[in-house]
Every structure is written in structure tokens, then in C-alpha cells.
Scaffold this active site. Structure first.
Site, PDB file in Angstrom:
ATOM      1  N   CYS A   1      -4.349  -2.091   7.002  1.00 19.42           N
ATOM      2  CA  CYS A   1      -5.367  -1.508   6.116  1.00 19.42           C
ATOM      3  C   CYS A   1      -6.496  -2.484   5.769  1.00 19.42           C
ATOM      4  O   CYS A   1      -7.538  -2.073   5.259  1.00 19.42           O
ATOM      5  CB  CYS A   1      -4.725  -0.993   4.843  1.00 19.42           C
ATOM      6  SG  CYS A   1      -3.601   0.357   5.170  1.00 19.42           S
TER       7      CYS A   1
ATOM      8  N   HIS B   1      -9.969  -0.057  -0.762  1.00 18.14           N
ATOM      9  CA  HIS B   1      -9.104   0.646   0.176  1.00 18.14           C
ATOM     10  C   HIS B   1      -8.423   1.802  -0.550  1.00 18.14           C
ATOM     11  O   HIS B   1      -8.040   1.680  -1.714  1.00 18.14           O
ATOM     12  CB  HIS B   1      -8.057  -0.320   0.739  1.00 18.14           C
ATOM     13  CG  HIS B   1      -7.039   0.369   1.598  1.00 18.14           C
ATOM     14  ND1 HIS B   1      -7.404   1.148   2.663  1.00 18.14           N
ATOM     15  CD2 HIS B   1      -5.684   0.423   1.527  1.00 18.14           C
ATOM     16  CE1 HIS B   1      -6.310   1.646   3.226  1.00 18.14           C
ATOM     17  NE2 HIS B   1      -5.263   1.221   2.555  1.00 18.14           N
TER      18      HIS B   1
ATOM     19  N   ASN C   1      -5.194   8.328   2.910  1.00 18.26           N
ATOM     20  CA  ASN C   1      -5.291   6.932   3.367  1.00 18.26           C
ATOM     21  C   ASN C   1      -5.535   6.934   4.869  1.00 18.26           C
ATOM     22  O   ASN C   1      -4.629   7.220   5.648  1.00 18.26           O
ATOM     23  CB  ASN C   1      -3.981   6.206   3.020  1.00 18.26           C
ATOM     24  CG  ASN C   1      -4.007   4.732   3.427  1.00 18.26           C
ATOM     25  OD1 ASN C   1      -4.913   4.279   4.115  1.00 18.26           O
ATOM     26  ND2 ASN C   1      -2.991   4.000   3.011  1.00 18.26           N
TER      27      ASN C   1
HETATM   28  O1  UT7 Z   1      -2.272   1.347   2.621  1.00 23.28           O
HETATM   29  C1  UT7 Z   1      -1.287   0.431   2.953  1.00 23.28           C
HETATM   30  C2  UT7 Z   1      -0.544  -0.070   1.788  1.00 23.28           C
HETATM   31  N1  UT7 Z   1       0.250   0.965   1.194  1.00 23.28           N
HETATM   32  C3  UT7 Z   1       0.249   1.165  -0.104  1.00 23.28           C
HETATM   33  O2  UT7 Z   1      -0.455   0.514  -0.804  1.00 23.28           O
HETATM   34  C4  UT7 Z   1       1.210   2.197  -0.644  1.00 23.28           C
HETATM   35  C5  UT7 Z   1       1.870   1.686  -1.883  1.00 23.28           C
HETATM   36  N2  UT7 Z   1       2.862   2.582  -2.403  1.00 23.28           N
HETATM   37  C6  UT7 Z   1       2.576   3.765  -3.012  1.00 23.28           C
HETATM   38  O3  UT7 Z   1       1.444   4.183  -3.058  1.00 23.28           O
HETATM   39  C7  UT7 Z   1       3.695   4.511  -3.684  1.00 23.28           C
HETATM   40  O4  UT7 Z   1       4.831   3.689  -3.752  1.00 23.28           O
HETATM   41  C8  UT7 Z   1       4.083   5.857  -3.006  1.00 23.28           C
HETATM   42  C9  UT7 Z   1       2.967   6.864  -3.195  1.00 23.28           C
HETATM   43  C10 UT7 Z   1       4.370   5.633  -1.545  1.00 23.28           C
HETATM   44  C11 UT7 Z   1       5.324   6.440  -3.683  1.00 23.28           C
HETATM   45  O5  UT7 Z   1       5.098   6.574  -5.070  1.00 23.28           O
HETATM   46  P1  UT7 Z   1       6.118   5.972  -6.133  1.00 23.28           P
HETATM   47  O6  UT7 Z   1       5.581   6.312  -7.452  1.00 23.28           O
HETATM   48  O7  UT7 Z   1       6.313   4.524  -5.819  1.00 23.28           O
HETATM   49  O8  UT7 Z   1       7.404   6.820  -5.846  1.00 23.28           O
HETATM   50  P2  UT7 Z   1       8.880   6.304  -5.532  1.00 23.28           P
HETATM   51  O9  UT7 Z   1       8.974   5.876  -4.117  1.00 23.28           O
HETATM   52  O10 UT7 Z   1       9.311   5.371  -6.603  1.00 23.28           O
HETATM   53  O11 UT7 Z   1       9.687   7.630  -5.705  1.00 23.28           O
HETATM   54  C12 UT7 Z   1       9.832   8.271  -6.994  1.00 23.28           C
HETATM   55  C13 UT7 Z   1      10.577   9.571  -6.810  1.00 23.28           C
HETATM   56  C14 UT7 Z   1      11.850   9.420  -5.968  1.00 23.28           C
HETATM   57  O12 UT7 Z   1      12.801  10.336  -6.470  1.00 23.28           O
HETATM   58  P3  UT7 Z   1      13.979   9.826  -7.430  1.00 23.28           P
HETATM   59  O13 UT7 Z   1      14.722   8.789  -6.657  1.00 23.28           O
HETATM   60  O14 UT7 Z   1      13.282   9.249  -8.640  1.00 23.28           O
HETATM   61  O15 UT7 Z   1      14.732  11.069  -7.706  1.00 23.28           O
HETATM   62  C15 UT7 Z   1      11.413   9.882  -4.607  1.00 23.28           C
HETATM   63  O16 UT7 Z   1      12.460  10.395  -3.833  1.00 23.28           O
HETATM   64  O17 UT7 Z   1       9.743  10.500  -6.102  1.00 23.28           O
HETATM   65  C16 UT7 Z   1      10.446  10.983  -4.953  1.00 23.28           C
HETATM   66  N3  UT7 Z   1       9.458  11.247  -3.903  1.00 23.28           N
HETATM   67  C17 UT7 Z   1       8.814  12.412  -3.785  1.00 23.28           C
HETATM   68  N4  UT7 Z   1       8.882  13.543  -4.491  1.00 23.28           N
HETATM   69  C18 UT7 Z   1       8.088  14.565  -4.119  1.00 23.28           C
HETATM   70  C19 UT7 Z   1       9.022  10.397  -2.938  1.00 23.28           C
HETATM   71  N5  UT7 Z   1       8.095  11.011  -2.175  1.00 23.28           N
HETATM   72  C20 UT7 Z   1       7.960  12.263  -2.694  1.00 23.28           C
HETATM   73  C21 UT7 Z   1       7.132  13.355  -2.340  1.00 23.28           C
HETATM   74  N6  UT7 Z   1       7.235  14.488  -3.084  1.00 23.28           N
HETATM   75  N7  UT7 Z   1       6.270  13.320  -1.313  1.00 23.28           N
END
Ligand code: UT7
Length: 328
Positions: free
Chosen positions: A115, A255, A285
Site C-alpha cells: 500500500c 492511504h 482500499n
Molecule cells: O492497506 C493495508 C493495510 N491494512 C490495514 O491497514 C487494515 C487494518 N485493519 C483493519 O482495518 C481492521 O482490523 C479490519 C477492518 C480488517 C477489521 O476490523 P476490526 O475492528 O479490527 O475487527 P476484528 O477483526 O477485531 O473483528 C471484530 C469482530 C469479530 O467477531 P467477534 O470475534 O468479536 O465475534 C469478527 O469475526 O467482527 C467480526 N468480523 C465481521 N463481522 C461482520 C470480521 N469481519 C467481519 C465482517 N462482517 N466483514
């Protein structure tokens, strides 16, 4: 002797017409519009048709740029193609693009920094201009992320989209263009964001395909933590060492990985929301595409002399910030 700087003299972008909305994704994986919007800021993204590659988007973007600038493809000296989704492992997409647009006087190469690729490409391209070696350097940033995304995996498939942008760098003697950069890599971060197979360690095999190892693997929370700190740190650092206050900065060009990361960076810089370019809501993204696509969409609002801070964080880890003065 007047100091020569490298200035952006034209910008253009291209996104494919097909839209993939959050509602569409609800039918593909267990997700919902509310979660995606509140956790990422994304409402929809674009998807390139099957059979087309990243260079096909670049052809559209670059041909439009040449027309805008009133120059021919044969005027281009160098093409730096920043991408993680090249048309093929080799030859480079820069070679393919040069052939498709007829840039017969250019040399070129691909640059891989995930990225942060477009930032690294801008810095590299600007050095060729500053040295006096070349007069017209094309920096292209684009990705067909849909070619490496697993649309059965809700953690990653909701985030990414396809798109491509490009800028032309030319010499400037008015002190405009690229002023300073802070660029970094930390390869120990590779474990948290990568594509497991398809490289020399693990070439493609039936097993790697069955294990779905040719798709993006991301440990979202860990990457998020590093990204929030990394992007904010370098943005603050570049302001500090160039004595820029929040009032001096006309635009943050961040970004587009997650709206929460963008907000954290803007807060750290003390910038109002009105000064932050955001297109994550409609493009998601696009990896190497985010920064040039923002410049393209905001081109009409930019004024000569505006101070811009471009910032990114991505796989590698790679990250950085560039301070530039808009030149037209
Ligand atoms: O561009 C390159 C660099 N990349 C980045 O900068 C990305 C950085 N990371 C992020 O933007 C975020 O971590 C994500 C958007 C990928 C995920 O968001 P998060 O707030 O960190 O969610 P999480 O992974 O902590 O998941 C929270 C909950 C989980 O459920 P439980 O375990 O709390 O029950 C996940 O299973 O959300 C669940 N979850 C979803 N729910 C509905 C994960 N993906 C989804 C989804 N829809 N698509």
C-alpha cells in the site's frame, strides 16, 4: 544555479464500471452494511472484469493523462508501475503498459511496496528528475485486488477494490513539487499481511490452491495497530521537520485502508476533516491506487502552492509520508 525539483504536472485515474456494494457482499459472506460502514467507512468498491489485468486500467488512466497534458506516449522517459497485482510475475507491468500505450522511448519497472508503493514510486521518480537524468517520469499506482481476494473470507473481502491512478513528474524551477519524504520498511511485519503462495518459497501447486493460499492473508487487528501508529508518526514527523503547522497544510492525502486509521492520522496532525481527502466510501482500499485516485478526484480543488502531505501504511510493513507543494 536554480535548484530543480520534481513536480506533479498532471494526474488521472481510472476505475472499472462494475460496482460491488455492501449489500452485494451480504449475499456472499456473513456480513452486513452496518458492520462494514462502522468498522471501515466503506460503502462500495469497483471490480475489474475477468480477463483484464492491472495494466488495462493503467492504459485508460495514462492515455487520459497524456491527453490532458497534451503530450505523446513517445515523450515519456520512464514508467514506474507500483503494484502488488502485476499482470504477470514477469515481464513487468511497466513493460506491458509501455507496449500498450506506445511509449517506445521509455524504460520502466515495477515497484512493490504494497500500500506504500505509490509513495516509494513518487520518491524514486523524483530523484531521476532532480538529477537531471529524465524530464518526464510517469508514476502509476494501481491494483486489481479482486484477483487476490478470497470472496468467502469476510475479514478481508469487504475491504478491497480495484482501481488505478497515475501522475506525471516534470522538472520545476519555482520550488514546487516534492519537498521532503520519510519512508520506512520493517520486514518483521510480513507475518501479519502477505500472500502465502505463488512466490519462490512456495510456488503454486494443487495443495496451495486447495488451501486458498494465493489470496491476501491479513491479521487485521495487528495491522491496524501498527498502521494507526505508523501513519500518524511519519505524518507528524514530516510536519515537524519542515516547520509546518496544521494551518500550513492544505490537504492530507492518506492511504485509504480504514476510515479510523485516517481519522487518527488527521487528529495527530491537528487537521480539520475538511482538509482530508477521502474516497474509501466509494472505492474501498485500492492498495497502490488510493493516493493517485485521491489526487485525481481532488484535482479541481487543488491550488498552485498548496502544501500536501501524502501518507500510507501497508504490507511489509512499509510506510511513509511525503510533503509536496502542488504545482498547478
Ligand atoms: O492497506 C493495508 C493495510 N491494512 C490495514 O491497514 C487494515 C487494518 N485493519 C483493519 O482495518 C481492521 O482490523 C479490519 C477492518 C480488517 C477489521 O476490523 P476490526 O475492528 O479490527 O475487527 P476484528 O477483526 O477485531 O473483528 C471484530 C469482530 C469479530 O467477531 P467477534 O470475534 O468479536 O465475534 C469478527 O469475526 O467482527 C467480526 N468480523 C465481521 N463481522 C461482520 C470480521 N469481519 C467481519 C465482517 N462482517 N466483514
Amino acid at each position: 544555479m536554480t535548484k530543480i525539483t520534481a513536480a506533479i504536472t498532471a494526474v488521472n485515474g481510472y476505475v472499472p464500471p462494475k460496482v460491488l456494494t455492501n449489500k452485494d457482499l451480504e449475499k456472499m459472506v456473513d456480513t452486513n452494511d452496518e458492520w462494514i460502514v462502522s468498522r471501515t467507512g466503506i460503502k462500495e468498491r469497483r471490480i475489474l472484469a475477468e480477463g483484464l489485468g492491472t495494466s488495462d486500467m493503467a492504459v485508460e488512466a495514462v492515455n487520459g493523462l497524456l491527453k490532458k497534458r497534451g503530450i505523446n506516449a513517445t515523450d515519456i522517459d520512464l514508467i514506474i508501475f507500483c503494484t502488488v497485482t502485476p499482470d504477470m510475475v514477469f515481464p513487468s507491468s511497466a513493460c506491458i503498459l509501455a507496449d500498450k500505450i506506445g511509449a517506445t522511448n521509455a524504460f520502466g519497472y515495477d515497484l512493490g511496496a504494497a500500500c506504500s508503493g505509490f509513495l516509494f514510486g513518487l520518491e524514486t521518480g523524483s530523484r531521476f528528475i532532480q538529477s537531471g537524468a529524465y524530464k518526464k517520469v510517469l508514476v502509476v499506482g494501481g491494483d486489481k485486488m479482486s484477483s487476490i481476494i478470497d470472496y468467502t473470507e469476510r475479514n478481508t473481502c469487504v475491504i478491497f477494490g480495484d482501481g488505478c491512478g497515475c501522475v506525471l513528474l516534470e522538472p520545476n524551477e519555482e520550488g514546487l513539487g516534492l519537498v521532503d519524504s520519510v519512508l520506512k520498511v520493517d520486514g518483521s511485519g510480513r507475518h501479519f499481511l502477505h500472500q502465502k503462495a505463488g512466490g519462490s518459497i512456495k510456488p503454486a501447486s494443487h495443495e496451495t490452491v486447495d488451501a486458498r493460499e494465493h489470496f491476501v492473508y491479513q491479521e487485521g487487528q495487528t495491522v491496524f495497530k501498527f498502521a494507526v501508529r505508523g501513519m500518524a508518526d511519519v505524518s507528524a514527523e514530516i510536519m515537524e521537520r519542515n516547520n509546518l503547522t496544521a494551518d500550513d497544510v492544505a490537504w492530507l492525502v492518506p492511504h485509504q485502508a480504514n476510515l479510523r486509521i485516517i481519522d487518527a492520522t488527521a487528529n495527530r496532525m491537528g487537521l480539520d476533516k475538511e482538509k482530508v481527502m477521502i474516497n474509501i466510501d466509494h472505492f474501498g482500499n485500492t492498495t497502490n491506487g488510493t493516493l493517485p485516485l485521491l489526487l485525481w478526484e481532488w484535482e479541481n480543488k487543488l491550488k498552485k502552492g498548496d502544501n500536501l502531505v501524502l501518507a500510507a501504511f501497508g504490507g511489509g510493513f512499509t510506510w511513509g509520508a511525503i510533503y509536496l507543494k502542488w504545482a498547478y
